[in-house]
Scaffold this motif. Structure first.
Motif, PDB file in Angstrom:
ATOM      1  N   MET A   1      -2.679  81.855  67.492  1.00 25.12           N
ATOM      2  CA  MET A   1      -2.618  81.235  66.167  1.00 25.12           C
ATOM      3  C   MET A   1      -1.951  79.873  66.200  1.00 25.12           C
ATOM      4  O   MET A   1      -1.427  79.394  65.213  1.00 25.12           O
ATOM      5  CB  MET A   1      -1.851  82.159  65.220  1.00 25.12           C
ATOM      6  N   ILE A   2      -1.983  79.268  67.355  1.00 21.30           N
ATOM      7  CA  ILE A   2      -1.343  77.972  67.518  1.00 21.30           C
ATOM      8  C   ILE A   2      -1.913  76.954  66.543  1.00 21.30           C
ATOM      9  O   ILE A   2      -1.210  76.081  66.064  1.00 21.30           O
ATOM     10  CB  ILE A   2      -1.587  77.473  68.950  1.00 21.30           C
ATOM     11  N   TRP A   3      -3.180  77.084  66.234  1.00 16.20           N
ATOM     12  CA  TRP A   3      -3.835  76.026  65.499  1.00 16.20           C
ATOM     13  C   TRP A   3      -3.368  75.919  64.063  1.00 16.20           C
ATOM     14  O   TRP A   3      -3.708  74.975  63.373  1.00 16.20           O
ATOM     15  CB  TRP A   3      -5.337  76.188  65.578  1.00 16.20           C
ATOM     16  N   TRP A   4      -2.564  76.876  63.607  1.00 17.77           N
ATOM     17  CA  TRP A   4      -1.964  76.689  62.282  1.00 17.77           C
ATOM     18  C   TRP A   4      -1.078  75.453  62.273  1.00 17.77           C
ATOM     19  O   TRP A   4      -0.781  74.908  61.223  1.00 17.77           O
ATOM     20  CB  TRP A   4      -1.098  77.886  61.910  1.00 17.77           C
ATOM     21  N   LEU A   5      -0.652  75.053  63.447  1.00 16.34           N
ATOM     22  CA  LEU A   5       0.239  73.903  63.503  1.00 16.34           C
ATOM     23  C   LEU A   5      -0.504  72.589  63.341  1.00 16.34           C
ATOM     24  O   LEU A   5       0.114  71.563  63.183  1.00 16.34           O
ATOM     25  CB  LEU A   5       0.986  73.897  64.839  1.00 16.34           C
ATOM     26  N   LEU A   6      -1.830  72.640  63.393  1.00 17.33           N
ATOM     27  CA  LEU A   6      -2.591  71.395  63.282  1.00 17.33           C
ATOM     28  C   LEU A   6      -2.192  70.570  62.067  1.00 17.33           C
ATOM     29  O   LEU A   6      -1.943  69.377  62.188  1.00 17.33           O
ATOM     30  CB  LEU A   6      -4.087  71.700  63.246  1.00 17.33           C
ATOM     31  N   PRO A   7      -2.139  71.187  60.872  1.00 18.17           N
ATOM     32  CA  PRO A   7      -1.745  70.371  59.731  1.00 18.17           C
ATOM     33  C   PRO A   7      -0.348  69.811  59.881  1.00 18.17           C
ATOM     34  O   PRO A   7      -0.037  68.739  59.378  1.00 18.17           O
ATOM     35  CB  PRO A   7      -1.826  71.325  58.541  1.00 18.17           C
ATOM     36  N   VAL A   8       0.491  70.520  60.607  1.00 18.13           N
ATOM     37  CA  VAL A   8       1.845  70.029  60.819  1.00 18.13           C
ATOM     38  C   VAL A   8       1.802  68.715  61.578  1.00 18.13           C
ATOM     39  O   VAL A   8       2.405  67.725  61.199  1.00 18.13           O
ATOM     40  CB  VAL A   8       2.662  71.063  61.625  1.00 18.13           C
ATOM     41  N   PHE A   9       1.046  68.733  62.666  1.00 24.74           N
ATOM     42  CA  PHE A   9       0.985  67.527  63.480  1.00 24.74           C
ATOM     43  C   PHE A   9       0.200  66.427  62.773  1.00 24.74           C
ATOM     44  O   PHE A   9       0.507  65.261  62.915  1.00 24.74           O
ATOM     45  CB  PHE A   9       0.372  67.853  64.833  1.00 24.74           C
ATOM     46  N   ALA A  10      -0.809  66.830  62.025  1.00 24.22           N
ATOM     47  CA  ALA A  10      -1.554  65.827  61.275  1.00 24.22           C
ATOM     48  C   ALA A  10      -0.633  65.125  60.292  1.00 24.22           C
ATOM     49  O   ALA A  10      -0.685  63.909  60.116  1.00 24.22           O
ATOM     50  CB  ALA A  10      -2.716  66.481  60.556  1.00 24.22           C
ATOM     51  N   ALA A  11       0.233  65.904  59.668  1.00 26.86           N
ATOM     52  CA  ALA A  11       1.147  65.317  58.696  1.00 26.86           C
ATOM     53  C   ALA A  11       2.149  64.391  59.361  1.00 26.86           C
ATOM     54  O   ALA A  11       2.709  63.514  58.740  1.00 26.86           O
ATOM     55  CB  ALA A  11       1.886  66.432  57.947  1.00 26.86           C
TER      56      ALA A  11
ATOM     57  N   ALA B   1       1.413  62.382  61.800  1.00 30.61           N
ATOM     58  CA  ALA B   1       0.699  61.325  62.513  1.00 30.61           C
ATOM     59  C   ALA B   1       0.105  60.336  61.534  1.00 30.61           C
ATOM     60  O   ALA B   1      -1.028  60.461  61.117  1.00 30.61           O
ATOM     61  CB  ALA B   1      -0.400  61.940  63.376  1.00 30.61           C
TER      62      ALA B   1
END
Lengths: 636, 265
Positions: B1-11, B13
């Motif tokens: 479920m790592i990809w839940w972090l995508l919005p975190v990193f998007a935010a 960047a």
């Protein structure tokens, strides 16, 4: 295969043959937790073993010899559990004081292990302490306490609880103008009872719960939910191990493991699943003479699954439930003749999805080891492992299909182990693992991914057992240990390719053709210890964006992908440092450590996240320098 | 479920994530008027391309219609009925007219149920897209049946493609959808490094988007209500012209745009 139990020397003797070159890799908990960059966590230290690919962002999912993490099995004294790590690999689900030793079979596990095409990770609980012990642990990410109380000469009761601090530390750092992010939060609790019966035999019972949560809120002040995730699982595990007469050892073990997982994406797309699994194992080891041993056993499992997925961008809403029943039996012979050890056996298993189909497999496996001298051992093993398609793929009342067959991998391995003395041990292993009948189809559907969802052109057709693959490579593991030094060198090189209905011989999504981990730690005067680790790894494959167009109604850009996994992310490098000091008094022990991950502040590109119009890779980069200061006290 | 972090990193960047700033050649708007047409009717198409502040490139354009299922054009006859258009060295705002042929009636069922078609438009800096030469020469039309392959056939840099939904129907003109009404008051000049207000008024339940060749528009998008809304345009620090475009989308294929060059002083 159960690992040696320090309190049962006769069992150690019986199972010693599992420690053959390259077949199993074991490491004690205190060594794993002390590896620089592992944040004092036993299971994070596993990533330094050869054959273990570093998952994106170093987040802990174990990729063993090019197989997906979900195809590897994670066990506690032989019984399967959903995971050994908390969300995002931040920590293991058991505190260090509960873990004795970890055994990793990257492939070619003996026939008493089944379920999955990947490796096996079997965690053995710590031996019972000789006296009551308390332990408290505090670091930047988490805090915990555990107690091990002797209730008389034969019984030990242990309890532990942990709670992460990581959300309190990282949430303020991650808060941005566009949103409020709550970092992952986890806790776990454990109760263990161990009884060494006066007449011989041991009962070990472990009850544990693990809860992970993560929330991303929308614009600050609105409180609107952007996404959330929660995973909770419990496990009740019981094992009874005893002698039957002079020549038999019997082990009966059972587990009940409920799991609930839910995600709320974009404040409206909901996915959830319940999985409740029960397992019963009955294992026998018969010492048939000085040069012959026979292992027999059977297992029964039942798993109820209930899933509901309704997530935009992941195909149509899907809902379904079902029950899978699985039974397995195995027989294995160990024979010793002169310098040759033979281990041969077969495992038969059947899987029935209630109201649907029944599938079965037979997996033969053989291992031969030759002691060429007191120093050199050569081993060769070959065997088949299988994986039954899950309930979702076979439930024709929902979106499943009939006619699927088990996926298989034929694992072939050659190993050389040299122990020249002076604390040095060298292992060289080569493997070739062809695969067939891999499950393909419905790639666009939501599932609780352990890493990232697939990108590029997806196979959206019905499920089918039509995939094939090949994983092949070599591994070097050099270990050195003396009174002052502990050092490892792990080098892994290999390829893992897949052929599906869309692609031919493309790299597996988490293929890492080269990885190196080298660490050394030295004891210094006055209880100090200094260690350093160097990591290097080839980047994971990526599917490039070769173009894009804009849907004007929504103003969204749609990427157009090139060939799957036809490019690769850059190499990653890292330097980690650990320094600790231990104070030992008569009844108290104190450990203070500083673990600095990524000392060089290298932040390699870990995932190709694009900007809004796909004209530029922004990327998800690795963690920056991460110092973790911790303190641990042990009270006796 | 790592990809839940995508919005975190998007935010985390901010680089390149301002959607209002045009970072490269961009086809920012295609308007089809009327958005719902019947066989035999004329349709006016207007394309607006933008580029970052500086010298404008020479741009060619290719446009074609397609009954698209998300992967391929399922009705190849559409390409025959509405032939592709190639225009050379087009200005930033360019329009052309196509006539929906009477034979397009065959695309509808007996009940005359409206059919959604897609208009694809590609703009290329001159010399980057040989496919335009092929189309002019009457070859390579089969590639147009797979719009994503057209994207693959041209370079990422110096090109831009967009899709726009248009509807083919037999409904009475008064029952058909129209492009939304829209008014945007954009000042003709502003101070370097300063801001100007852009007052927008239009159809309720439509979304207005702002684009600029330099600086930024805040917010980038806003769902309009009954009251006028004011966007803030942050102007660049250096004097010179800035190209500004505001687009209104009704999310159903209807759209309208207002374009203005602001002199930054």
């Amino acid at each position: 295969m159960p690992a040696p139990d320090p309190q049962e020397t006769e069992v150690v003797e019986v199972v010693e043959t599992s420690d053959t070159s390259g077949q199993v890799r074991t490491a004690p908990a205190n060594v794993l937790s002390g590896i620089p960059g592992s944040r004092d966590d036993v299971l994070l230290g596993l990533q330094n073993l050869p054959g273990v690919t570093r998952a994106p962002l170093g987040l802990g999912a174990l990729v063993l010899r090019g197989m997906p993490p979900e195809q590897s099995a994670y066990r506690i004294f032989g019984l399967r559990v959903p995971s050994l790590l908390h969300f995002a690999g931040l920590s293991s689900v058991l505190p260090g004081g509960f873990i004795g030793e970890v055994a990793v079979f990257p492939s070619n596990a003996p026939v008493n292990y089944g379920d999955g095409l990947g490796g096996q990770v079997d965690l053995q609980l710590a031996p019972a302490p000789t006296s009551s012990t308390g332990r408290v642990h505090f670091d930047v990410l988490q805090t915990g306490a555990e107690g091990h109380v002797r209730l008389g000469p034969n019984d030990v009761l242990s309890a532990g609880i942990r709670r992460s601090w990581v959300d309190a530390v990282l949430t303020p750092l991650w808060a941005s103008d566009g949103g409020v992010i709550r970092a992952p939060r986890y806790y776990d609790g454990q109760v263990r009872w161990r009884r060494d019966a006066p007449g011989g035999g041991t009962v070990d019972a472990l009850f544990m719960i693990s809860d992970d949560g993560y929330t991303l809120l929308g614009a600050e002040g609105t409180g609107a939910l952007a996404s959330a995730y929660q995973r909770t699982f419990g496990a009740g595990l019981v094992r009874w191990r005893h002698r039957l007469g002079d020549d038999w050892i019997h082990q009966l073990a059972a587990a009940v493991v409920p799991l609930y997982e839910t995600a709320d994406l974009r404040g409206g797309d909901v996915a959830s699943q319940w999985r409740v699994r029960g397992e019963l194992r009955d294992d026998y080891a018969w010492n048939a003479g000085g040069d012959l041993q026979v292992d027999l056993g059977w297992q029964a499992e039942a798993e109820w699954v209930d899933q509901a997925f309704d997530v935009r961008g992941f195909g149509p809403a899907e809902e379904g439930s079902g029950t899978a029943l699985q039974g397995a039996g195995y027989a294995m012979v160990h024979a010793w003749t002169g310098p040759v050890t033979l281990q041969a056996g077969a495992r038969g298993a059947a899987s029935h999805v209630v109201g649907h189909d029944t599938l079965w497999t037979i997996d033969p496996r053989v291992l031969v080891e030759v002691r060429l001298s007191d120093v050199v051992r050569l081993s060769a093993s070959s065997g088949r492992a299988s994986s039954f398609p899950g309930v979702r793929a076979r439930n024709t009342d929902a979106d499943g299909v009939e006619g699927l067959v088990p996926g298989w991998v034929w694992q072939n391995q050659l190993g050389l182990r040299v122990r020249p003395g002076y604390g040095l041990q060298v292992e060289l292993t080569g493997y070739v693992n062809p695969m067939g009948n891999l499950l393909v189809g419905r790639q666009e559907r939501f599932r609780f991914f352990q890493t990232f969802p697939p990108v590029g052109e997806l196979d959206t057709g019905p499920y089918a057992s039509e995939g094939t693959g090949l994983s092949a490579g070599g591994e070097l593991w050099v270990r050195y240990e003396d009174d002052l030094w502990t050092a490892w060198l792990s080098v892994t090189g290999g390829r893992s390719l897949r052929t599906t209905r869309l692609d031919e011989d493309v790299p597996f999504d988490l293929e890492q053709p080269f990885a190196l981990s080298a660490w050394a730690a030295r004891a210094l005067p006055r209880g100090w210890r200094l260690g350093m680790r160097v990591r290097a790894g080839m980047g994971l494959p990526m599917t490039p964006v070769v173009g894009r167009y804009q849907q004007l109604e929504s103003r969204q850009f749609v990427p157009v992908f090139g060939d799957r996994n036809s490019e690769r992310l850059p190499w990653s490098y890292g330097l980690d440092l650990r320094i600790d000091k231990r104070w030992v008094w008569s009844r108290t022990e104190l450990l203070l450590y500083l673990d600095v991950q990524n000392l060089t502040w290298a932040q390699p590109l870990e995932w190709p996240l694009y900007n809004l119009d796909y004209s530029e890779i922004i990327g998800i980069r690795g963690l920056p320098l991460l110092p973790v200061l911790g303190i641990e006290g042990v009270f006796r | 479920m790592i990809w839940w972090l995508l919005p975190v990193f998007a935010a985390c960047a901010p680089v390149g994530t301002d959607p209002s700033l045009i970072p490269n050649l961009r086809l920012a708007q295609v308007q089809v008027d009327p958005p719902e047409a019947m066989p035999g009717e004329d349709v006016d198409i207007t394309a607006e391309w933008m580029h970052p502040r500086g010298a404008a490139p020479s741009v060619d354009l290719l446009s074609w219609a397609c009954a698209w299922d998300g992967e391929t054009c399922t009705r190849p006859e559409v390409l025959e009925l509405v032939p592709p258009v190639v225009l050379r060295d087009v200005p930033p705002t360019v329009d052309w007219r196509v006539t929906v042929p009477l034979e397009a009636r065959d695309l509808l069922d007996d009940a005359g149920t409206p059919v959604g078609l897609f208009s694809f438009t590609l703009v290329c800096e001159q010399g980057l897209c040989p496919i335009l030469d092929d189309i002019e020469d009457g070859v390579g039309w089969e590639l147009l049946a797979r719009p994503e392959d057209v994207v693959r056939a041209v370079p990422l840099e110096g090109t831009s493609m967009a899709s726009r939904v248009m509807v083919l129907s037999l409904r009475d003109p008064e029952a058909r959808r129209l492009n939304p009404d829209f008014e945007a008051v954009i000042p003709a000049e502003g101070p370097a490094g300063g801001t100007v207000a852009v007052r927008v008024e239009g159809a309720v339940s439509a979304v207005a988007y702002g684009y600029t060749s330099a600086g930024s528009v805040e917010p980038w998008a806003e769902q309009l209500g009954p009251d006028p809304f004011t966007f803030t345009l942050h102007l660049p620090d250096t004097p010179g012209p800035v190209d500004v475009l505001f687009v209104l989308e009704d999310m159903l294929g209807g759209s309208r745009s207002v374009r203005q060059t602001i002199q930054v002083r």
